[in-house]
Design an enzyme around this catalytic site. Structure first.
Site, PDB file in Angstrom:
ATOM      1  NE  ARG A  27      -1.162   2.453   2.925  1.00  0.00           N
ATOM      2  CZ  ARG A  27      -0.605   3.554   3.419  1.00  0.00           C
ATOM      3  NH1 ARG A  27      -0.525   4.648   2.685  1.00  0.00           N
ATOM      4  NH2 ARG A  27      -0.085   3.562   4.629  1.00  0.00           N
ATOM      5  CG  ASP A  28       3.221   4.349   2.997  1.00  0.00           C
ATOM      6  OD1 ASP A  28       3.519   5.149   2.100  1.00  0.00           O
ATOM      7  OD2 ASP A  28       3.199   4.666   4.200  1.00  0.00           O
ATOM      8  CG  HIS A 221       3.361   4.863   9.250  1.00  0.00           C
ATOM      9  ND1 HIS A 221       2.841   3.799   8.535  1.00  0.00           N
ATOM     10  CD2 HIS A 221       3.654   5.812   8.312  1.00  0.00           C
ATOM     11  CE1 HIS A 221       2.812   4.092   7.247  1.00  0.00           C
ATOM     12  NE2 HIS A 221       3.320   5.316   7.085  1.00  0.00           N
ATOM     13  CG  HIS A 223       7.315   7.790   5.615  1.00  0.00           C
ATOM     14  ND1 HIS A 223       7.199   7.239   4.364  1.00  0.00           N
ATOM     15  CD2 HIS A 223       6.086   7.675   6.181  1.00  0.00           C
ATOM     16  CE1 HIS A 223       5.948   6.830   4.169  1.00  0.00           C
ATOM     17  NE2 HIS A 223       5.250   7.080   5.263  1.00  0.00           N
ATOM     18  CB  CYS A 254       2.370  10.520   1.310  1.00  0.00           C
ATOM     19  SG  CYS A 254       0.664  11.088   1.133  1.00  0.00           S
ATOM     20  CG  ASN A 263       6.677   3.406   4.906  1.00  0.00           C
ATOM     21  OD1 ASN A 263       6.288   3.596   3.764  1.00  0.00           O
ATOM     22  ND2 ASN A 263       5.973   3.728   5.969  1.00  0.00           N
TER      23      ASN A 263
HETATM   24  P1  HMG Z   1     -13.332  14.138  -2.818  1.00  0.00           P
HETATM   25  O1  HMG Z   1     -12.978  14.394  -4.258  1.00  0.00           O
HETATM   26  O2  HMG Z   1     -13.493  15.287  -1.894  1.00  0.00           O
HETATM   27  O3  HMG Z   1     -14.581  13.126  -2.715  1.00  0.00           O
HETATM   28  O4  HMG Z   1     -12.206  13.187  -2.224  1.00  0.00           O
HETATM   29  P2  HMG Z   1     -16.107  13.326  -2.942  1.00  0.00           P
HETATM   30  O5  HMG Z   1     -16.801  12.706  -1.777  1.00  0.00           O
HETATM   31  O6  HMG Z   1     -16.412  14.765  -3.276  1.00  0.00           O
HETATM   32  O7  HMG Z   1     -16.382  12.425  -4.244  1.00  0.00           O
HETATM   33  C1  HMG Z   1     -15.882  12.771  -5.521  1.00  0.00           C
HETATM   34  C2  HMG Z   1     -16.068  11.596  -6.474  1.00  0.00           C
HETATM   35  O8  HMG Z   1     -15.276  10.482  -6.057  1.00  0.00           O
HETATM   36  C3  HMG Z   1     -17.476  11.068  -6.525  1.00  0.00           C
HETATM   37  O9  HMG Z   1     -17.651  10.544  -7.816  1.00  0.00           O
HETATM   38  C4  HMG Z   1     -17.470   9.924  -5.535  1.00  0.00           C
HETATM   39  O10 HMG Z   1     -18.446   8.940  -5.782  1.00  0.00           O
HETATM   40  C5  HMG Z   1     -16.103   9.350  -5.767  1.00  0.00           C
HETATM   41  P3  HMG Z   1     -18.442  11.354  -8.963  1.00  0.00           P
HETATM   42  O11 HMG Z   1     -19.783  11.622  -8.380  1.00  0.00           O
HETATM   43  O12 HMG Z   1     -17.639  12.622  -9.169  1.00  0.00           O
HETATM   44  O13 HMG Z   1     -18.398  10.416 -10.134  1.00  0.00           O
HETATM   45  N1  HMG Z   1     -15.587   8.684  -4.576  1.00  0.00           N
HETATM   46  C6  HMG Z   1     -15.067   7.457  -4.565  1.00  0.00           C
HETATM   47  N2  HMG Z   1     -14.856   6.557  -5.534  1.00  0.00           N
HETATM   48  C7  HMG Z   1     -14.275   5.394  -5.170  1.00  0.00           C
HETATM   49  N3  HMG Z   1     -13.861   5.126  -3.906  1.00  0.00           N
HETATM   50  C8  HMG Z   1     -14.060   6.007  -2.916  1.00  0.00           C
HETATM   51  C9  HMG Z   1     -14.679   7.236  -3.246  1.00  0.00           C
HETATM   52  N4  HMG Z   1     -14.967   8.319  -2.503  1.00  0.00           N
HETATM   53  C10 HMG Z   1     -15.535   9.211  -3.331  1.00  0.00           C
HETATM   54  N5  HMG Z   1     -13.652   5.730  -1.677  1.00  0.00           N
HETATM   55  C11 HMG Z   1     -11.367  11.592  -0.634  1.00  0.00           C
HETATM   56  C12 HMG Z   1     -12.199  12.841  -0.867  1.00  0.00           C
HETATM   57  C13 HMG Z   1     -11.198  11.397   0.854  1.00  0.00           C
HETATM   58  C14 HMG Z   1     -12.112  10.408  -1.248  1.00  0.00           C
HETATM   59  C15 HMG Z   1      -9.995  11.807  -1.340  1.00  0.00           C
HETATM   60  O14 HMG Z   1      -9.446  12.989  -0.841  1.00  0.00           O
HETATM   61  C16 HMG Z   1      -9.047  10.664  -1.115  1.00  0.00           C
HETATM   62  O15 HMG Z   1      -9.286   9.535  -1.534  1.00  0.00           O
HETATM   63  N6  HMG Z   1      -7.897  10.924  -0.464  1.00  0.00           N
HETATM   64  C17 HMG Z   1      -6.938   9.851  -0.155  1.00  0.00           C
HETATM   65  C18 HMG Z   1      -5.578  10.188  -0.671  1.00  0.00           C
HETATM   66  C19 HMG Z   1      -4.648   9.059  -0.325  1.00  0.00           C
HETATM   67  O16 HMG Z   1      -4.956   7.892  -0.500  1.00  0.00           O
HETATM   68  N7  HMG Z   1      -3.452   9.424   0.196  1.00  0.00           N
HETATM   69  C20 HMG Z   1      -2.439   8.471   0.549  1.00  0.00           C
HETATM   70  C21 HMG Z   1      -2.785   7.642   1.754  1.00  0.00           C
HETATM   71  S1  HMG Z   1      -2.473   8.468   3.295  1.00  0.00           S
HETATM   72  C22 HMG Z   1      -0.800   8.144   3.606  1.00  0.00           C
HETATM   73  O17 HMG Z   1      -0.105   7.646   2.767  1.00  0.00           O
HETATM   74  C23 HMG Z   1      -0.264   8.442   4.978  1.00  0.00           C
HETATM   75  C24 HMG Z   1      -0.017   7.181   5.824  1.00  0.00           C
HETATM   76  O18 HMG Z   1       0.895   6.297   5.191  1.00  0.00           O
HETATM   77  C25 HMG Z   1       0.539   7.576   7.217  1.00  0.00           C
HETATM   78  C26 HMG Z   1       1.728   8.523   7.133  1.00  0.00           C
HETATM   79  O19 HMG Z   1       2.742   8.181   6.489  1.00  0.00           O
HETATM   80  O20 HMG Z   1       1.619   9.595   7.727  1.00  0.00           O
HETATM   81  C27 HMG Z   1      -1.339   6.409   6.047  1.00  0.00           C
HETATM   82 MG    MG Z   2       3.062   6.463   5.228  1.00  0.00          MG
END
Ligand code: HMG
Ligand code: MG
Length: 313
Positions: A27-28, A221, A223, A254, A263
């Site tokens: 994933r990450d 966690h 990095h 990220c 990581n």
């Molecule tokens: P948004 O654009 O504000 O969402 O995103 P929305 O609710 O306005 O929806 C927009 C469109 O997306 C809609 O479709 C929804 O149906 C669709 P449309 O009507 O336009 O056709 N939609 C989805 N489709 C599939 N799956 C879904 C989904 N949700 C909405 N789940 C949202 C808001 C939170 C979804 C977006 O900002 C997002 O996905 N962000 C995640 C980004 C990400 O994955 N970042 C990396 C992971 S975090 C990380 O790596 C840190 C970590 O490792 C810890 C660390 O290191 O600190 C964990």
């Molecule tokens: Mg991370």
């Protein structure tokens, strides 16, 4: 002179007897690759990690494809993995109810929500404020709990934020408490950009404990941007934490925080645990082989010092 294949075992007092490695490579690790890794390669990666003895492997994210194209094949990956992709120890990232529906449809029983300690990263990563993101997670956690799922809460930017600078400990504790109060089983404190140092880690863990979130509920966690991940992990182990996030070969980052690099490498962690005589349940040679294979797939050498030393990868 030949390189030793395993470190000499010399325990140290005050550390846990056993550490659970929470593997985040699929994933990450893969969310940050420039190109999309073919889903068959992802499935093979997961199978190899499991065969190397890792018991908890975070598989993918159920986020919109346009946000993270690298993980747009979440359903397909779970289909390919079959029984290897289900169960309590195969968490997936779920940001909202739409993500939860998708995950539940695939038989997922373990999820991770992911919040931010800072407003800027909440906006960049989740398109909402901290408050709005807690409101987004709340029904996800409620429904997942009702369905008997295991739930992790990540909090990102727990030490420093590339836009806001150092993050006050109390601000981090407040967000962690809000997410844990929803009913999550485990908190993972994220040093997204790798700026933590050991004293800071201890200070945050102590503050969390004062707020009622003890080390038995906390995972770390880290990095490794500044080479501090292992030192920080040692500090956390010394405070009783026994769940450590790591990524095979040191993959990771990220896409919404450009200063985030890989990581803590799983192999580097295992080397240390092995030397300390701490149980970890994995086969270091098999991990090194897996990361060597993965670095061939990705076309670049592994970032892990242990992989490079043992395999010349
Ligand atoms: P948004 O654009 O504000 O969402 O995103 P929305 O609710 O306005 O929806 C927009 C469109 O997306 C809609 O479709 C929804 O149906 C669709 P449309 O009507 O336009 O056709 N939609 C989805 N489709 C599939 N799956 C879904 C989904 N949700 C909405 N789940 C949202 C808001 C939170 C979804 C977006 O900002 C997002 O996905 N962000 C995640 C980004 C990400 O994955 N970042 C990396 C992971 S975090 C990380 O790596 C840190 C970590 O490792 C810890 C660390 O290191 O600190 C964990
Ligand atoms: Mg991370």
């Amino acid at each position: 002179m030949t390189m030793p294949q395993l470190p000499m075992v010399q325990p140290m007092p005050g550390l846990p007897e056993r550490v659970t490695i929470y593997e985040v490579g699929p994933r990450d690790g893969l969310q940050n690759e420039k190109s999309v890794v073919p889903v068959e390669v992802k499935a093979e990666f997961v199978r190899r990690l499991l065969a190397a003895g890792l018991q908890t492997v975070e598989l993918t994210s159920f986020v919109p494809q346009k946000w993270v194209p690298q993980l747009g094949d979440a359903e397909e990956l779970l289909d390919l993995l079959g029984g290897d992709g289900t169960g309590q120890h195969r968490p997936v990232l779920v940001p909202n109810e739409r993500g939860l529906d998708r995950a539940l449809e695939k038989g997922v029983t373990s999820i991770a929500i992911f919040g931010s300690a800072t407003e800027t990263f909440a906006q960049k990563n989740l398109n909402r404020s901290v408050e709005e993101s807690v409101n987004m997670f709340s029904p996800v956690v409620k429904r997942a709990l009702d369905g008997g799922a295991w739930i992790r809460a990540y909090v990102s930017m727990c030490f420093g934020d590339p836009w806001e600078g150092p993050v006050p400990v109390q601000k981090v504790v407040d967000v962690c408490s809000r997410l844990m109060d929803l009913g999550c089983d485990q908190l993972s404190i994220g040093d997204t950009i790798g700026v933590a140092t050991p004293g800071h880690v201890v200070r945050l863990l102590d503050a969390l404990e004062d707020a009622g979130i003890g080390p038995d509920q906390v995972a770390v966690h880290f990095h490794d941007t500044y080479g501090q991940a292992l030192a920080n992990t040692m500090a956390a182990l010394g405070r009783g934490v026994s769940v450590v996030d790591a990524s095979a070969g040191g993959l990771g980052g990220c896409p919404y925080a450009k200063s985030a690099t890989g990581n803590l490498a799983t192999e580097d962690l295992v080397w240390t645990l092995q030397g300390l005589g701490i149980e970890h349940g994995t086969d270091l040679d098999a991990l090194v082989e897996t990361s060597t294979w993965m670095s061939q797939q990705l076309g670049r050498p592994s970032a892990s010092r242990v992989v490079r030393a043992l395999a010349g990868a």
